[in-house]
Write a protein that holds these residues in place. Structure first.
Motif: not given
Length: 220
Positions: A10-28
């Motif tokens: 839920s933090g700034g970096v954490g949210q962005a990492v989740v979005a980046e991983l999902r954008g690469r097709g990773v199940e998060v």
């Protein structure tokens, strides 16, 4: 990489990492204090939260942490140092990620690549410290680096494909850094892209090391 767990999502970096991983097709899968009540400084909370997560992860990324805990700004001089802030920082920034790794260890695969990564900071480098100050935050990140380096040595004896790493994201434009206008900052989205690129490029031979957002090693 197919599946990842992001803690502190839920933090700034954490949210962005989740979005980046999902954008690469990773199940998060995500865990955070605000959404799930996870307190990484409480071992019972950690074990309870992890019990509800699937075992088969390729990446566990810990993005929890804070610049200060009991005061508004980091210490500028030795006279500002106090036990409450120092102990709170070490508990959150160092012990927290280490407890996650402790309770994930039994799930780490032995026959395929796995990465455990936690957000550290360049100011946690003792060798790179030429400015002083920020006593509690620096100490907590140095402690995190030491804990994860030791864990990498231990895991390296039995889990030859596992990578444990500390990562410095740069100065990211979040609520943590809004009072530091003199620093060059990157957006959380750019930081996340950089961090995931570093993670994707790591080899098991690099376990136990400390890297910046450009995959350059940082001295301890």
């Amino acid at each position: 990489m197919k599946k990842a767990l992001v803690i502190g999502a839920s933090g700034g970096v954490g949210q962005a990492v989740v979005a980046e991983l999902r954008g690469r097709g990773v199940e998060v899968t995500t865990l955070s204090r605000s959404e799930d009540g996870l307190d990484v400084t409480d071992e019972r909370s950690v074990t309870s939260a992890l019990d509800g997560v699937d075992d088969d992860m390729d990446l566990v990324f810990v993005a929890t942490g804070a610049l200060t805990c009991t005061r508004d700004t980091p210490e500028k001089q030795l006279g500002d140092l106090g036990a409450d802030e120092l102990l709170a920082q070490v508990s959150l920034n160092a012990l927290g990620p280490a407890l996650v790794l402790k309770h994930w260890k039994s799930r780490i695969p032995r026959k395929k690549r796995f990465v455990f990564a936690a957000l550290s900071a360049r100011v946690g480098s003792i060798g790179d410290n030429g400015l002083g100050g920020w006593y509690s935050y620096r100490t907590s990140k140095a402690a995190l680096n030491s804990l994860l380096h030791g864990a990498a040595v231990e895991l390296g004896r039995t889990h030859k494909h596992a990578i444990v790493t500390c990562l410095h994201p740069g100065t990211v434009a979040t609520s943590f850094t809004e009072d530091y206008p003199d620093h060059d900052k990157v957006t959380p989205e750019q930081a996340a892209k950089n961090l995931v690129d570093v993670i994707d490029g790591l080899d098991p031979a690099q376990t136990g090391q400390f890297f910046d957002y450009a995959a350059k090693p940082i001295q301890w």
